[in-house]
Design a protein around this motif. Structure first.
Motif, short mmCIF file in Angstrom:
data_model
loop_
_atom_site.label_atom_id
_atom_site.label_comp_id
_atom_site.label_asym_id
_atom_site.label_seq_id
_atom_site.Cartn_x
_atom_site.Cartn_y
_atom_site.Cartn_z
N ASN A 18 -9.25 11.00 -21.43
CA ASN A 18 -9.02 11.51 -20.08
C ASN A 18 -8.75 10.32 -19.16
OD1 ASN A 18 -9.01 12.82 -17.68
ND2 ASN A 18 -11.17 13.39 -17.71
N THR A 19 -7.49 9.93 -19.06
CA THR A 19 -7.14 8.75 -18.23
C THR A 19 -7.44 9.01 -16.75
OG1 THR A 19 -4.86 9.55 -18.22
CG2 THR A 19 -5.38 7.80 -19.77
N LYS A 20 -7.50 10.29 -16.35
CA LYS A 20 -7.77 10.62 -14.94
C LYS A 20 -9.21 10.26 -14.55
CE LYS A 20 -4.28 14.18 -14.36
NZ LYS A 20 -3.96 15.21 -15.31
N ALA A 21 -10.07 10.11 -15.57
CA ALA A 21 -11.48 9.77 -15.28
C ALA A 21 -11.64 8.28 -14.97
CB ALA A 21 -12.35 10.15 -16.48
N SER A 25 -6.52 2.89 -15.09
CA SER A 25 -6.37 3.10 -16.53
C SER A 25 -5.38 2.11 -17.12
CB SER A 25 -5.99 4.54 -16.83
OG SER A 25 -4.62 4.71 -16.80
N GLN A 26 -5.85 1.38 -18.13
CA GLN A 26 -5.03 0.41 -18.84
C GLN A 26 -4.80 0.92 -20.25
OE1 GLN A 26 -6.92 -3.47 -18.70
NE2 GLN A 26 -5.36 -4.12 -17.27
N PRO A 27 -3.73 0.46 -20.91
CA PRO A 27 -3.50 0.92 -22.28
C PRO A 27 -4.72 0.63 -23.16
CG PRO A 27 -1.65 -0.38 -21.50
CD PRO A 27 -2.71 -0.50 -20.47
N ILE A 28 -5.03 1.56 -24.05
CA ILE A 28 -6.16 1.38 -24.96
C ILE A 28 -5.73 0.44 -26.06
CG2 ILE A 28 -7.68 2.54 -26.63
CD1 ILE A 28 -7.23 5.10 -24.81
N ARG A 29 -6.48 -0.63 -26.21
CA ARG A 29 -6.18 -1.59 -27.27
C ARG A 29 -7.49 -2.23 -27.68
NH1 ARG A 29 -1.21 -4.54 -28.60
NH2 ARG A 29 -1.86 -6.12 -30.08
N THR A 30 -7.91 -1.99 -28.91
CA THR A 30 -9.17 -2.55 -29.39
C THR A 30 -9.08 -2.71 -30.90
OG1 THR A 30 -11.57 -2.25 -29.34
CG2 THR A 30 -10.26 -0.26 -29.63
N SER A 31 -10.11 -3.25 -31.49
CA SER A 31 -10.12 -3.35 -32.95
C SER A 31 -11.55 -3.18 -33.47
CB SER A 31 -9.53 -4.68 -33.43
OG SER A 31 -10.21 -5.75 -32.84
N GLY A 133 -3.66 2.95 -27.96
CA GLY A 133 -3.33 4.23 -27.34
C GLY A 133 -1.91 4.21 -26.81
N ASP A 134 -1.29 5.39 -26.69
CA ASP A 134 0.04 5.43 -26.10
C ASP A 134 -0.09 5.51 -24.58
OD1 ASP A 134 -0.59 8.06 -25.45
OD2 ASP A 134 0.56 8.93 -27.09
N LYS A 135 1.03 5.63 -23.89
CA LYS A 135 0.98 5.59 -22.41
C LYS A 135 0.26 6.80 -21.80
CE LYS A 135 5.66 7.42 -21.41
NZ LYS A 135 6.02 7.93 -22.73
N ALA A 168 -15.36 3.54 -23.35
CA ALA A 168 -15.66 4.39 -22.19
C ALA A 168 -16.63 3.66 -21.26
CB ALA A 168 -16.25 5.72 -22.65
N ALA A 169 -17.65 3.02 -21.86
CA ALA A 169 -18.64 2.27 -21.06
C ALA A 169 -17.97 1.09 -20.35
CB ALA A 169 -19.77 1.79 -21.96
N GLU A 170 -17.08 0.40 -21.07
CA GLU A 170 -16.38 -0.75 -20.48
C GLU A 170 -15.50 -0.32 -19.31
OE1 GLU A 170 -14.18 -2.69 -23.57
OE2 GLU A 170 -15.97 -3.58 -24.49
N ARG A 171 -14.99 0.90 -19.42
CA ARG A 171 -14.09 1.42 -18.37
C ARG A 171 -14.86 2.21 -17.31
NH1 ARG A 171 -8.39 2.39 -20.63
NH2 ARG A 171 -8.24 0.77 -22.19
N PHE A 172 -16.19 2.17 -17.39
CA PHE A 172 -17.07 2.83 -16.42
C PHE A 172 -16.83 4.34 -16.34
CE2 PHE A 172 -16.43 -1.56 -14.98
CZ PHE A 172 -17.72 -2.02 -15.13
N VAL A 173 -16.48 4.95 -17.47
CA VAL A 173 -16.32 6.41 -17.50
C VAL A 173 -17.61 6.98 -18.05
CG1 VAL A 173 -14.96 8.34 -18.34
CG2 VAL A 173 -13.85 6.15 -17.94
N LYS A 174 -18.30 7.79 -17.24
CA LYS A 174 -19.63 8.23 -17.64
C LYS A 174 -19.61 9.39 -18.65
CE LYS A 174 -22.31 6.32 -13.93
NZ LYS A 174 -21.30 5.43 -13.38
N LYS A 175 -18.66 10.33 -18.51
CA LYS A 175 -18.65 11.46 -19.46
C LYS A 175 -17.24 12.02 -19.62
CE LYS A 175 -19.77 14.98 -16.06
NZ LYS A 175 -20.38 16.23 -15.79
N ASP A 176 -17.08 12.75 -20.70
CA ASP A 176 -15.82 13.44 -20.98
C ASP A 176 -14.58 12.54 -20.96
OD1 ASP A 176 -17.31 15.70 -21.20
OD2 ASP A 176 -16.88 16.45 -19.19
#
Length: 197
Positions: A18-21, A25-31, A133-135, A168-176
């Motif tokens: 949910n990028t609106k949360a 929002s930056q592209p998802i990139r992790t490993s 992640g895609d755009k 999600a935690a790094e992006r400060f998104v608490k839920k959903d």
């Protein structure tokens, strides 16, 4: 994962976030390090000079260079999946932050990608599995093969899901943040695993 066709077919997972949360929002990139490894062909670029540059080439880095490489990256001459810098080269690399940052490729001490242990980091980076992640904030990733033991597929899935919680935690998104998760095989239908309409 049930499929009657070819056993080398891949098991894929599709995670809708949910990028609106997110505020920014930056592209998802992790490993992650998976339970059972999936081979990925990654192009590794290393900013290094002298002995450390030789070490980088010997360890399998495909693109290695000093100040001239910084200029080439600035001009968009190279395509790569992972980026490492020696501390000596780092001051020159910082001017690439606006190019590498949005792609999640900027080397940092925190991520361990600004280092003199070039061989060790390349080895770890090669073992790590990239998730992108895609755009639209949807992650499409492989978690195994149809003929693998189910516990390995489940193990890889859990590791990826845990990493999504970390993001999600790094992006400060608490839920959903994770809205929907679908699993599918190469030609099979998508089966919902998590669904938050």
């Amino acid at each position: 994962a049930k499929e009657v066709s070819k056993p080398n077919h891949l098991v894929e997972v599709h995670i809708q976030t949910n990028t609106k949360a997110e505020k920014h929002s930056q592209p998802i990139r992790t490993s992650v390090l998976l339970q059972k490894a999936i081979k990925q062909d990654s192009v590794i670029l290393v900013f290094a000079e002298g002995k450390l540059a030789e070490e980088a080439r010997a360890s399998g880095a495909q693109i290695v260079g000093g100040p001239e490489l910084v200029k080439e990256v600035e001009e968009g001459k190279h395509k790569f999946d992972k980026c490492i810098s020696t501390p000596g080269m780092y001051p020159s690399v910082t001017k690439l932050a606006r190019i590498l940052g949005p792609k999640g490729l900027m080397p940092t001490t925190k991520k361990g990608t600004v280092t003199e242990d070039i061989a060790g980091v390349i080895k770890a980076q090669t073992a790590a599995f990239d998730i992108r992640g895609d755009k639209n904030g949807v992650v499409h990733t492989i978690i195994g093969k149809v003929d693998w033991d189910q516990k390995d597929i489940e193990g890889n899935y859990q590791i990826i899901l845990e990493q999504m919680k970390v993001l999600a935690a790094e992006r400060f998104v608490k839920k959903d943040w994770v809205k929907n998760v679908y699993i599918s095989s190469t030609q099979g239908p998508g089966i919902p695993l998590i669904s938050n309409p």
